[in-house]
Design a protein around this motif. Structure first.
Motif, short mmCIF file in Angstrom:
data_model
loop_
_atom_site.label_atom_id
_atom_site.label_comp_id
_atom_site.label_asym_id
_atom_site.label_seq_id
_atom_site.Cartn_x
_atom_site.Cartn_y
_atom_site.Cartn_z
N SER A 8 10.75 68.74 46.34
CA SER A 8 11.67 68.14 45.37
C SER A 8 11.64 66.61 45.48
N SER A 9 11.05 66.10 46.55
CA SER A 9 10.97 64.65 46.74
C SER A 9 9.72 64.32 47.55
N LYS A 38 12.20 63.14 43.22
CA LYS A 38 12.33 61.74 43.64
C LYS A 38 11.01 61.25 44.24
N PHE A 40 9.53 58.06 46.59
CA PHE A 40 9.94 56.98 47.48
C PHE A 40 8.71 56.24 48.02
N ILE A 61 15.10 55.84 54.35
CA ILE A 61 15.45 56.52 53.10
C ILE A 61 16.68 57.39 53.38
N SER A 62 17.76 57.16 52.64
CA SER A 62 19.00 57.88 52.93
C SER A 62 19.00 59.31 52.40
N GLU A 63 18.16 59.59 51.39
CA GLU A 63 18.10 60.92 50.79
C GLU A 63 17.06 61.80 51.49
N PRO A 64 17.17 63.11 51.30
CA PRO A 64 16.18 64.02 51.91
C PRO A 64 14.78 63.79 51.33
N VAL A 65 13.75 63.97 52.15
CA VAL A 65 12.35 63.86 51.73
C VAL A 65 11.63 65.14 52.15
N ASP A 66 10.99 65.80 51.21
CA ASP A 66 10.30 67.06 51.50
C ASP A 66 8.85 66.87 51.91
N LYS A 87 12.51 62.64 60.37
CA LYS A 87 13.18 62.65 59.07
C LYS A 87 13.40 64.07 58.56
#
Length: 454
Positions: A8-9, A38, A40, A61-66, A87
């Motif tokens: 999703s990212s 997303k 990044f 990066i404050s949001e989740p990264v897949d 992460k």
């Protein structure tokens, strides 16, 4: 495997503002493919890349990264993999080269050890990335390709690019492309498992230099081949090519005959030529296999019919003489037509002539497969004739598999018509013979694994 290949990212580590740099190409491809998740960019020296906020590291990066795409120098990869693990990233795609393929085995082992500490999966290193078209995910440095139902896995990114160009030139598409390079972690078997799970994939193409875990591959391939055809090119037949394989991805090629026997046992069909990989996979994705090795050829030109006879019989199939009973049924044909095998309808063959012959052959027990050749002369409307062939495929293809070759000048519209109707066409005569051989191979595999063939 869906969880790691369908993010999703995505973070691009080594993202760049410089056109031509891999980090620039990756971000550009993600944006232009309209990936819905997303994106990044990660580069401590940049603030904005292609209109996107850039981060100094994945940990910032404050949001989740897949998923992370890693495009930096090999020596800088280990601490980045550590950051990816911390992460909570699920898959790191390492495009960077400079690992086992040039003798840096310990460096490759190191990044694998770091990744395993965090349950992080690695694709690569020394790979070109991946494409998942149902997500509009182009996490790859190769050209974009439209959506389709063929999946491609390749150790060589450049080979993947070659197949993508062939697929595009044919007006076909891919569901997924995965380049796996040195396959330090994610290997052929893992990728096959994903293709098995992917509902968009109907047939699978593979370019293999060597197998990391032969038994694991065979176990998974045996299961996958029950549902989806697997067509493969295996390189490394000669001592010179085996040496080249080692220097390319660090793989051990192994004895070719051992691979032949193993692939046959687990339902993987081997082809010799690049064009066959695409053409045969396309035919298999849409044609039901049946048992039997007798082929009847229907052509509008004698020469190509003779050549196809050679190709078919070289594959261990049979182009039998037709009985007088069957030839009598074909006696409605004009006197200049040949009712032998090949059945030559001559250059002025129209849609009705093809259709009527195919109807008769579909009801005959003198052949198991029907091979069609159509090479229209300039005065024939190719679309009209192909429309008749397509109608016959729809009406009789469930009774007897029909494989079709269309060639010559000005046939693009005719081929497009057939493909839009869901009827597979090959543009390579040898691939027509190979496709029938592959269908027979698949029918025998399914029978051996207790699957019923109607």
């Amino acid at each position: 495997m869906k969880e790691i290949f369908e993010p999703s990212s995505v973070a691009v580590i080594g993202a760049s503002n410089k056109p031509g740099k891999i980090g620039y190409i990756l971000v550009k491809n993600l944006i232009e493919s309209r990936f819905g998740g997303k994106i990044f960019p990660v580069n401590p020296k940049e603030k904005i890349i292609l209109g996107l906020k850039c981060f100094p590291s994945v940990l910032s990066i404050s949001e989740p990264v897949d998923m992370a795409l890693v495009a930096i120098s090999a020596t800088r990869v280990p601490p980045v993999i550590e950051d990816c693990g911390r992460k909570g990233i699920k898959l790191a795609v390492v495009l960077s080269a400079g690992f086992a393929e040039i003798g840096n085995v310990e460096l490759e082992k190191r990044i694998v050890e770091i990744a395993r500490k965090y349950n992080l999966r690695l694709l690569g290193p020394n790979c070109a990335g991946l494409i998942v078209n149902k997500l509009n995910l182009h996490a790859c440095m190769e050209a974009r390709v439209s959506k389709g139902d063929l999946a491609l896995a390749a150790q060589s990114g450049a080979f993947g690019a070659l197949i993508i160009s062939m697929v595009k030139s044919r007006g076909l598409g891919l569901s997924t492309f995965i380049s796996y390079g040195n396959r330090a972690d994610v290997d052929e078997a893992d990728i096959l498992q994903y293709f098995y799970e992917d509902e968009e994939t109907r047939a699978i193409m593979m370019y293999i230099e060597g197998l990391k875990d032969g038994r694991k591959f065979m176990n998974i391939a045996s299961k996958v081949a029950l549902q989806k055809p697997i067509v493969t090119i295996k390189v490394g037949r000669t001592p010179a090519s085996m040496r080249a394989v080692t220097s390319h991805t660090g793989a051990l090629a192994g004895e070719y005959k051992i691979y032949e026997a193993a692939f046959k046992k687990c339902g993987v069909y081997l082809v010799d030529e690049v064009v066959e990989l695409v053409e045969v996979s396309h035919i298999l994705s849409r044609t039901k296999p049946i048992l039997g090795n007798k082929v009847c050829i229907v052509t509008n030109s004698g020469g190509p019919g003779v050549l196809l006879t050679d190709y078919i019989e070289t594959k261990g199939l049979e182009v039998p003489q037709l009985s007088s009973h069957l030839r009598n049924k074909l006696s409605f044909l004009p006197p200049m037509c040949s009712t032998g095998n090949p059945i030559d309808l001559t250059a002025d063959a129209n849609a009705e002539r093809y259709y009527e012959v195919l109807e008769i052959l579909s009801k005959s027990d003198e052949c198991n497969y029907i091979a069609i050749i159509f090479i229209p002369p300039a005065y024939i409307n190719a679309v009209d004739v192909v429309r008749g062939i397509v109608d016959a495929w729809k009406d009789f293809g469930s009774k007897k598999p029909i494989a079709i070759y269309v060639g010559g000048e000005g046939v693009e519209s005719a081929i497009n018509y057939a493909e839009q109707e869901g009827i597979p066409i090959t543009i390579d005569l040898k691939s027509l013979a190979t496709s029938i051989s592959a269908l027979k191979f698949r029918a025998e595999y399914l029978k051996q694994t207790s699957r019923h063939i109607n």
